[in-house]
Motif scaffolding. Structure first.
Motif, PDB file in Angstrom:
ATOM      1  N   GLU A  68      65.538  59.268  30.584  1.00 24.68           N
ATOM      2  CA  GLU A  68      64.712  60.216  31.337  1.00 24.68           C
ATOM      3  C   GLU A  68      64.999  61.666  30.954  1.00 24.68           C
ATOM      4  O   GLU A  68      64.091  62.486  30.925  1.00 24.68           O
ATOM      5  CB  GLU A  68      64.866  60.004  32.835  1.00 24.68           C
ATOM      6  N   GLN A 114      57.068  56.170  33.864  1.00 25.79           N
ATOM      7  CA  GLN A 114      58.232  56.616  34.617  1.00 25.79           C
ATOM      8  C   GLN A 114      59.080  55.407  35.002  1.00 25.79           C
ATOM      9  O   GLN A 114      58.574  54.294  35.068  1.00 25.79           O
ATOM     10  CB  GLN A 114      57.779  57.372  35.870  1.00 25.79           C
ATOM     11  N   ALA A 120      64.757  55.152  39.529  1.00 28.06           N
ATOM     12  CA  ALA A 120      64.673  56.595  39.735  1.00 28.06           C
ATOM     13  C   ALA A 120      65.518  57.054  40.918  1.00 28.06           C
ATOM     14  O   ALA A 120      66.131  58.114  40.866  1.00 28.06           O
ATOM     15  CB  ALA A 120      63.220  57.014  39.940  1.00 28.06           C
ATOM     16  N   ILE A 131      62.163  66.422  36.670  1.00 25.94           N
ATOM     17  CA  ILE A 131      61.176  65.495  36.101  1.00 25.94           C
ATOM     18  C   ILE A 131      59.840  65.649  36.826  1.00 25.94           C
ATOM     19  O   ILE A 131      58.784  65.772  36.196  1.00 25.94           O
ATOM     20  CB  ILE A 131      61.683  64.035  36.174  1.00 25.94           C
TER      21      ILE A 131
END
Length: 174
Positions: A68, A114, A120, A131
Motif C-alpha cells: 500500500e 484497495q 486495511a 491513502i
C-alpha cells in the motif's frame, strides 16, 4: 474567489477552453498546493513515523503495508507529474501542444484495487488517512483531466427521454 471569466476563455475556433483558463486560476493553484503538500506529508510520514510503525507490524500486515505504501507513492508521483505539467503550461514554460504530447507519459491511472477492509484496518491510521486523501485527490484530478482533454461526454438527460416518450404518447392520443 476565482474570477469566473478566467475559467471561460475562448479558444481559436470559438469554443470555450476550460483547460486554458483553469490552469491559470486560483482553484488550480489550490489544487496544486494540496497535491504537493500531500506528497510532502506522505514522504515525511514514510521516512519517519511510518518507518517505525511498519517495523512494529506483524509480518502478514507488513506485506500489506509495503504494498500500500508503494501504491500510495506511485499514485502521488502520477498526481505530482500531472500537476507540474499543468503548472508549466500556466506559467508559459510549456505550450498546450507540448502538454498534450506529454499526456500519454503523465496519465492519471485508473484507481488501484484497495486492500480488503480487514487488511486495511490493521494498517496504521495515518497511512490509511494518506491513502484515502490520495485516492480522493486522484479522482478529482482524473475528472479534471477528462474535462480538460474533452474526453468527458455529457450524461444523457433522463428527463428528456421521458418527455420525448410522453410527447410521443400524447401525439398518438390527439
Amino acid at each position: 474567489m476565482t474570477d469566473l471569466t478566467m475559467l471561460r476563455p475562448v479558444a481559436e475556433d470559438g469554443a470555450i477552453s476550460f483547460a486554458r483558463g483553469f490552469v491559470k486560476s486560483d482553484a488550480f493553484m489550490q489544487l496544486f498546493r494540496e497535491g504537493m503538500g500531500l506528497v510532502e506529508a506522505t514522504a515525511a510520514y514514510l521516512d519517519g513515523e511510518g518507518r517505525a510503525e511498519s517495523a512494529a507490524l506483524p509480518r502478514e500486515v507488513s506485506l500489506t503495508y509495503a504494498t500500500e505504501s508503494m501504491r500510495l507513492t506511485t499514485r502521488l508521483m502520477q498526481i505530482a507529474s500531472w500537476l507540474l505539467v499543468q503548472r508549466a503550461v500556466a506559467e508559459g514554460e510549456m505550450s498546450a501542444e507540448q502538454a498534450r504530447n506529454e499526456h500519454s507519459k503523465v496519465r492519471i491511472a485508473e484507481p488501484m484495487l484497495q486492500p480488503s477492509s480487514a487488511e486495511a484496518e490493521r494498517l496504521p491510521q495515518r497511512l490509511r488517512d494518506l491513502i484515502g486523501h490520495s485516492i480522493r485527490l486522484q479522482e478529482r484530478i482524473r475528472n479534471l483531466d477528462e474535462q480538460m482533454s474533452g474526453a468527458v461526454r455529457p450524461a444523457a438527460n433522463p428527463v428528456r427521454g421521458q418527455l420525448e416518450s410522453l410527447q410521443a404518447r400524447l401525439g398518438l392520443l390527439r
